[in-house]
Design an enzyme around this catalytic site. Structure first.
Site, PDB file in Angstrom:
ATOM      1  N   LYS A   1       0.437  -1.192   0.166  1.00 31.90           N
ATOM      2  CA  LYS A   1       0.149   0.045  -0.076  1.00 31.90           C
ATOM      3  C   LYS A   1       0.659   1.170  -0.176  1.00 31.90           C
ATOM      4  O   LYS A   1       1.935   0.904   0.453  1.00 31.90           O
ATOM      5  CB  LYS A   1      -0.872  -0.473   1.486  1.00 31.90           C
ATOM      6  CG  LYS A   1      -2.098   0.829   0.769  1.00 31.90           C
ATOM      7  CD  LYS A   1      -3.435   0.282   0.961  1.00 31.90           C
ATOM      8  CE  LYS A   1      -4.624   0.474   0.195  1.00 31.90           C
ATOM      9  NZ  LYS A   1      -5.598  -0.023  -0.063  1.00 31.90           N
TER      10      LYS A   1
ATOM     11  N   GLY B   1     -24.439   4.167   3.528  1.00 36.02           N
ATOM     12  CA  GLY B   1     -23.945   3.834   2.712  1.00 36.02           C
ATOM     13  C   GLY B   1     -23.825   3.531   1.213  1.00 36.02           C
ATOM     14  O   GLY B   1     -24.093   2.513   1.679  1.00 36.02           O
ATOM     15  N   VAL B   2     -24.504   4.192   0.544  1.00 36.06           N
ATOM     16  CA  VAL B   2     -24.831   3.979  -0.485  1.00 36.06           C
ATOM     17  C   VAL B   2     -24.164   5.223  -2.059  1.00 36.06           C
ATOM     18  O   VAL B   2     -24.519   5.919  -2.917  1.00 36.06           O
ATOM     19  CB  VAL B   2     -26.368   4.128  -1.079  1.00 36.06           C
ATOM     20  CG1 VAL B   2     -27.373   3.301  -0.505  1.00 36.06           C
ATOM     21  CG2 VAL B   2     -27.229   5.866  -0.387  1.00 36.06           C
ATOM     22  N   GLY B   3     -22.268   5.063  -1.895  1.00 36.82           N
ATOM     23  CA  GLY B   3     -21.903   5.401  -2.725  1.00 36.82           C
ATOM     24  C   GLY B   3     -21.586   5.097  -3.466  1.00 36.82           C
ATOM     25  O   GLY B   3     -22.422   3.896  -4.492  1.00 36.82           O
TER      26      GLY B   3
ATOM     27  N   VAL C   1     -19.884   1.605  -3.736  1.00 38.36           N
ATOM     28  CA  VAL C   1     -20.685   0.007  -3.700  1.00 38.36           C
ATOM     29  C   VAL C   1     -21.928   0.158  -3.378  1.00 38.36           C
ATOM     30  O   VAL C   1     -22.374  -0.752  -3.795  1.00 38.36           O
ATOM     31  CB  VAL C   1     -19.336  -0.418  -3.307  1.00 38.36           C
ATOM     32  CG1 VAL C   1     -19.364  -2.352  -3.283  1.00 38.36           C
ATOM     33  CG2 VAL C   1     -17.700  -0.582  -3.418  1.00 38.36           C
TER      34      VAL C   1
HETATM   35  P1  NAD Z   1     -17.886   5.851  -1.783  1.00 42.53           P
HETATM   36  O1  NAD Z   1     -17.000   7.068  -0.825  1.00 42.53           O
HETATM   37  O2  NAD Z   1     -18.531   5.387  -2.441  1.00 42.53           O
HETATM   38  O3  NAD Z   1     -19.353   5.733  -0.659  1.00 42.53           O
HETATM   39  C1  NAD Z   1     -19.561   5.858   0.317  1.00 42.53           C
HETATM   40  C2  NAD Z   1     -20.357   6.444   1.269  1.00 42.53           C
HETATM   41  O4  NAD Z   1     -20.612   6.300   2.291  1.00 42.53           O
HETATM   42  C3  NAD Z   1     -20.656   8.013   0.994  1.00 42.53           C
HETATM   43  O5  NAD Z   1     -21.783   8.253  -0.075  1.00 42.53           O
HETATM   44  C4  NAD Z   1     -20.569   8.426   1.658  1.00 42.53           C
HETATM   45  O6  NAD Z   1     -21.688   9.724   1.854  1.00 42.53           O
HETATM   46  C5  NAD Z   1     -21.339   7.436   3.223  1.00 42.53           C
HETATM   47  N1  NAD Z   1     -20.477   7.917   4.015  1.00 42.53           N
HETATM   48  C6  NAD Z   1     -19.747   8.101   4.970  1.00 42.53           C
HETATM   49  N2  NAD Z   1     -20.428   7.957   5.933  1.00 42.53           N
HETATM   50  C7  NAD Z   1     -21.420   7.327   6.174  1.00 42.53           C
HETATM   51  C8  NAD Z   1     -22.090   7.581   7.365  1.00 42.53           C
HETATM   52  N3  NAD Z   1     -21.332   7.470   8.627  1.00 42.53           N
HETATM   53  N4  NAD Z   1     -23.507   7.132   8.139  1.00 42.53           N
HETATM   54  C9  NAD Z   1     -24.025   6.888   6.465  1.00 42.53           C
HETATM   55  N5  NAD Z   1     -22.668   6.788   5.441  1.00 42.53           N
HETATM   56  C10 NAD Z   1     -21.452   7.468   5.281  1.00 42.53           C
HETATM   57  O7  NAD Z   1     -16.706   4.550  -1.289  1.00 42.53           O
HETATM   58  P2  NAD Z   1     -16.886   3.409  -1.926  1.00 42.53           P
HETATM   59  O8  NAD Z   1     -16.114   3.091  -3.147  1.00 42.53           O
HETATM   60  O9  NAD Z   1     -18.612   2.803  -2.371  1.00 42.53           O
HETATM   61  O10 NAD Z   1     -16.697   2.070  -1.252  1.00 42.53           O
HETATM   62  C11 NAD Z   1     -17.009   1.957   0.382  1.00 42.53           C
HETATM   63  C12 NAD Z   1     -16.754   1.224   1.061  1.00 42.53           C
HETATM   64  O11 NAD Z   1     -15.988  -0.113   0.679  1.00 42.53           O
HETATM   65  C13 NAD Z   1     -15.162   2.290   1.836  1.00 42.53           C
HETATM   66  O12 NAD Z   1     -14.730   1.607   2.724  1.00 42.53           O
HETATM   67  C14 NAD Z   1     -14.188   1.106   0.923  1.00 42.53           C
HETATM   68  O13 NAD Z   1     -12.708   1.574   1.282  1.00 42.53           O
HETATM   69  C15 NAD Z   1     -14.832  -0.010   1.132  1.00 42.53           C
HETATM   70  N6  NAD Z   1     -13.806  -0.411  -0.892  1.00 42.53           N
HETATM   71  C16 NAD Z   1     -14.724   0.004  -1.740  1.00 42.53           C
HETATM   72  C17 NAD Z   1     -13.801  -0.791  -3.162  1.00 42.53           C
HETATM   73  C18 NAD Z   1     -14.466  -0.129  -4.316  1.00 42.53           C
HETATM   74  O14 NAD Z   1     -14.023  -0.794  -5.431  1.00 42.53           O
HETATM   75  N7  NAD Z   1     -14.301   1.888  -4.289  1.00 42.53           N
HETATM   76  C19 NAD Z   1     -13.218  -2.151  -2.621  1.00 42.53           C
HETATM   77  C20 NAD Z   1     -12.623  -2.271  -1.618  1.00 42.53           C
HETATM   78  C21 NAD Z   1     -13.675  -2.082  -0.629  1.00 42.53           C
END
Ligand code: NAD
Length: 347
Positions: free
Chosen positions: A80, A179-181, A183
């Protein structure tokens, strides 16, 4: 700053500090283990309070990548990188190119990719200085790993529901998604299509309201999601979602989500186990993205083969859950044991 005696050191093979005066780069690359192959892991750009905080983060994340790649059956090790900088203010092409030169100096022992604070566009700038970059997309398609990650979490959830609730069918299953970002939204759509009933939350109220309407989901405030009357809790926001207090409040019998480092501390796994809640080890469930990045390095990339490899997450979890049940342990230490068996040579 002591590295060998750091609590997160755990036999790292190499830790490199890199500095570039002209661009202001201050970075650390941690290579935990290369016995399965070169160390692949994302680049996090974050305004750490100090170097000690950055070192702790990079060591913890890099070790996690070794376990993730081993259980995803990838010919990769774990590493990392972090840059101590504010991505909104300090991220310049000069800084990224300097990072590319630092990555290049390791001659392929470390392969970088996007992570929080760094984007696919940033990877293209880094790639001007080094070939050792993953996640640039394939055949003109975006390098965004999140649809692949969501596919893996969906497969993981099916396995967890089978073992934890004894059901094959997701129709009518109640799932809370925190969290509906990137993923979380993909996952919620997949679950909706499979007939699940959703409870959703996010701190971004606008995106949440739109998705809630689309999926006919119940919307709750962020602090209320852990109390939702559901079968499955899916943490898809930030790390450390599962604290002792949260575990006591959960109504769900299964936890399975995308977030990294869901357990606020390792003993939380035992608390979940004691309450009869089946915990899906996060790094196993969320490996879909890294599996796809690994396939991008192969000349025989085929989307169907990538998806089949990601679907293997379900079989790996079946093995972990069965062993955990046999041994009366939490799936978290069982996954760690299984990963170590794969990256440590047998005596
Ligand atoms: P993202 O930033 O697109 O989505 C995260 C969402 O969580 C955002 O919409 C944010 O507003 C919301 N959020 C933040 N704090 C919050 C809270 N306290 N309560 C509710 N919602 C909250 O990130 P992502 O790419 O969707 O990744 C989500 C998680 O999965 C992260 O922990 C990331 O490390 C992990 N992850 C992602 C991937 C990937 O392919 N993107 C791969 C492995 C792990």
């Amino acid at each position: 700053m002591p590295v060998f005696d750091h609590p997160e050191f755990d036999h790292h093979q190499q830790v490199v500090h890199g500095c570039d005066e002209a661009s202001g780069l201050r970075a650390i690359i941690a290579i935990h283990d290369t016995r399965r192959g070169p160390a692949l892991g994302g680049l996090r750009i974050y305004p750490y309070a100090d170097e000690a905080e950055a070192l702790t983060d990079v060591l913890r994340l890099s070790r996690g990548m070794t376990y993730k790649s081993a259980l995803a059956d990838l010919p990769l090790g774990g590493g990392k990188a972090v840059i101590i900088a504010d991505p909104r203010r300090d991220k310049t092409p000069e800084l990224l190119r300097a990072m590319g030169r630092l990555v290049d100096s390791l001659s392929g022992r470390y392969i970088t990719a996007e992570d929080s604070g760094s984007s696919e566009a940033d990877m293209r700038v880094i790639a001007e200085a080094t070939d050792h970059v993953g996640g640039l997309g394939h055949a003109g398609r975006s390098g965004d790993p999140s649809p692949f990650t969501a596919h893996g979490v969906f497969c993981a959830l099916r396995s967890a529901v089978r073992h934890g609730l004894g059901r094959e069918d997701l129709a009518g299953l109640r799932v809370a998604v925190q969290g509906v970002g990137h993923v979380g939204a993909h996952l919620a759509r997949r679950l909706h299509a499979a007939g699940a009933r959703l409870v959703l939350t996010d701190v971004d109220r606008d995106a949440l309201a739109r998705l809630g309407e689309e999926l006919e989901a119940e919307i709750v405030r962020p602090e209320a999601i852990v109390d939702a009357e559901v079968d499955v809790f899916a943490p898809c926001a930030m790390g450390a979602a599962l604290s002792a207090e949260v575990v006591e409040r959960l109504k769900a019998r299964v936890v399975c989500g995308a977030a990294n480092n869901q357990l606020a501390s390792p003993e939380i796994a035992d608390r979940l186990h004691a309450r009869g809640i089946l915990y899906t080890p996060d790094y196993v469930a969320n490996a879909g993205g890294v599996i796809e990045i690994a396939w991008q390095r192969r000349p025989d990339y085929r989307r169907e083969a990538v998806m089949a490899h990601i679907e293997g997450i379900g079989a790996t979890l079946d093995e972990i859950f069965a062993r955990a049940a046999r041994e009366g342990r939490s799936p978290a230490p069982v996954a760690d044991d299984l990963a170590r068996e794969r990256f440590r040579p047998t005596p």
